[in-house]
Design a protein around this motif. Sequence first.
Motif, PDB file in Angstrom:
ATOM      1  N   SER A   1     -18.556  -5.736 -25.713  1.00 26.52           N
ATOM      2  CA  SER A   1     -17.245  -5.352 -25.182  1.00 26.52           C
ATOM      3  C   SER A   1     -16.731  -4.045 -25.762  1.00 26.52           C
ATOM      4  O   SER A   1     -15.786  -3.461 -25.230  1.00 26.52           O
TER       5      SER A   1
ATOM      6  N   ARG B   1     -15.516  -0.013 -17.524  1.00 27.05           N
ATOM      7  CA  ARG B   1     -14.650  -1.196 -17.457  1.00 27.05           C
ATOM      8  C   ARG B   1     -13.347  -0.803 -16.761  1.00 27.05           C
ATOM      9  O   ARG B   1     -12.756   0.231 -17.075  1.00 27.05           O
ATOM     10  N   ASP B   2     -12.904  -1.672 -15.839  1.00 28.78           N
ATOM     11  CA  ASP B   2     -11.625  -1.395 -15.193  1.00 28.78           C
ATOM     12  C   ASP B   2     -10.487  -1.875 -16.088  1.00 28.78           C
ATOM     13  O   ASP B   2     -10.710  -2.292 -17.234  1.00 28.78           O
TER      14      ASP B   2
ATOM     15  N   GLY C   1     -10.920  -5.123 -17.763  1.00 31.38           N
ATOM     16  CA  GLY C   1     -12.088  -5.289 -18.620  1.00 31.38           C
ATOM     17  C   GLY C   1     -13.361  -5.620 -17.874  1.00 31.38           C
ATOM     18  O   GLY C   1     -14.416  -5.802 -18.489  1.00 31.38           O
ATOM     19  N   THR C   2     -13.293  -5.687 -16.548  1.00 28.81           N
ATOM     20  CA  THR C   2     -14.468  -6.013 -15.742  1.00 28.81           C
ATOM     21  C   THR C   2     -15.398  -4.807 -15.635  1.00 28.81           C
ATOM     22  O   THR C   2     -14.946  -3.686 -15.387  1.00 28.81           O
ATOM     23  N   VAL C   3     -16.693  -5.043 -15.823  1.00 28.81           N
ATOM     24  CA  VAL C   3     -17.682  -3.966 -15.702  1.00 28.81           C
ATOM     25  C   VAL C   3     -17.814  -3.582 -14.232  1.00 28.81           C
ATOM     26  O   VAL C   3     -18.061  -4.435 -13.371  1.00 28.81           O
ATOM     27  N   THR C   4     -17.651  -2.293 -13.938  1.00 27.86           N
ATOM     28  CA  THR C   4     -17.618  -1.812 -12.556  1.00 27.86           C
ATOM     29  C   THR C   4     -18.614  -0.680 -12.350  1.00 27.86           C
ATOM     30  O   THR C   4     -18.684   0.250 -13.161  1.00 27.86           O
TER      31      THR C   4
ATOM     32  N   LYS D   1     -16.913   1.026 -23.470  1.00 32.27           N
ATOM     33  CA  LYS D   1     -15.965   1.235 -22.376  1.00 32.27           C
ATOM     34  C   LYS D   1     -16.643   1.810 -21.140  1.00 32.27           C
ATOM     35  O   LYS D   1     -16.218   1.572 -20.012  1.00 32.27           O
TER      36      LYS D   1
ATOM     37  N   SER E   1     -25.006  -2.235 -16.904  1.00 32.72           N
ATOM     38  CA  SER E   1     -24.040  -3.333 -16.784  1.00 32.72           C
ATOM     39  C   SER E   1     -24.365  -4.488 -17.718  1.00 32.72           C
ATOM     40  O   SER E   1     -23.460  -5.113 -18.281  1.00 32.72           O
TER      41      SER E   1
END
Length: 352
Positions: free
Chosen positions: A141, A161-162, A165-168, A144, A134
Motif C-alpha cells: 500500500s 491509486r485513486d 486507494g483503489t489501484v487503477t 502510490k 497492479s
Amino acid sequence: MRNRLLIAIMLIVMMFATTAFAQTSQTITLKSGFNFASFTTAISITPQQLLTLNSNIEDVYLYSAAAGSFLSVKDGTLTSLAAGKGYIVKNSSGTETSVTVSGTAISTIGSITLKSGFNLIGFSKVPTTAVTFSSLMASYSTIKGLYKWSPAAGAFLQVVRDASGTVTLLDGSDPTFKAGESYFFNVTADTTVNYDGTSIVVGASPVDPTAKAAEITGTINSAAGMAELGLNYQTSGEAFDVTLVDSDGNAVPSISLDAAETNPKVVNDGQSYSFKVKDFTKAYKVIAKAKVTANKMVSVFVGKVKADEKITNRDVTPISTAISMIYADPTKEASAFKADEELKKADANFQK
C-alpha cells in the motif's frame, strides 16, 4: 608429485577466475527520443565513454530522488554508471538504434533505497515469475503509483491509486517488470525495494506478491456453549467484528493479505467467515467481538499457515476460545493445532 599438485592448483585458480569474472554483454535498443533503461551487467565504463559508443546518444540522465532533479552527462553532474539504477538515454536520431555494453555477470543487486515521492528505479534482473504493476501495488500500500515510459506513445503508462486507494489502470495497460528497463515509483514514505529473490519485495515485509494465499475459513457460532466455563451464549444473528490477528494480538495489515481482502470484517452470528493471508512467517488467531452486546467475544487459534493451504472449519466458539487461551502455540502449524484441538474436544475429561 609436486608438479601434479602445482598443475591442479593452477587449474582450480583458472576455473575460479573464469567463473567469478565471466564476461557478459547487453544490447540496449534505443527508440528515437527518450528510453528508460537499466544495465543488466556490471559495467566499468564511464558515462562519457557510453556516449562515444554510439554518436546518436545525445545524453544520459539519472534522477536524484534526494535532490528532486536530474543529473546528466552533458552538464557534468552524472559521473558514474552502475547496475541497479535507472537511466534515461536520449537517442537524437529519428530512427531506432542500439548500443552494446560489456561487463561481468550480476548475481545480486541488494536493497535499493526509495525516498518518499518519485524514484527512478532500474531493474537489472527480475524474478522468474512475472510481476505486474497492479499486483505489486495490491501487495504494498505504500506504492502510490508506477510509471512505464512508452517511446511509441511519447507518454507514461500509469498505474495509480485513486482517491479511495483503489489501484487503477489509467491507460488500460498493466505492464510487467522487465530486466533492462527502468520505471518511476511514487511511494508514500522512505522504504526499499529488492528483486534479488523469487519476488519483488518492498520494505522489510516477508510477503511474496506472486505466492498463492493461504485461506482460513470457519463459522461464527457464539451459541456452541461451554457452560462449565460460563461461556454459553445464545444465537442471536447479531453482527460481530471479526479480526485476523497474529500471535501477539496485532491486526494483520493489508500488506500481508491477499488483494481485495479486508480485515476486520463484519460477520453475523451463525455465518461463515474467510481470510486469505500471504505472510507465512506468523501464527494467526481469529477474534470475533459483538458489535452491540458488551464484553461478548469469542476466538479461535489457527497457527502457522503455508502458501495455497486451505485451513477449514476454524469455527469461532466458546469452546475454541477456551482451547485458544490455554493451548495456543505460535510455533505450531495450523493443521497440527487443528488435529490437537479435535482430540481435546473428543476427550470426555477435557470439559470437566
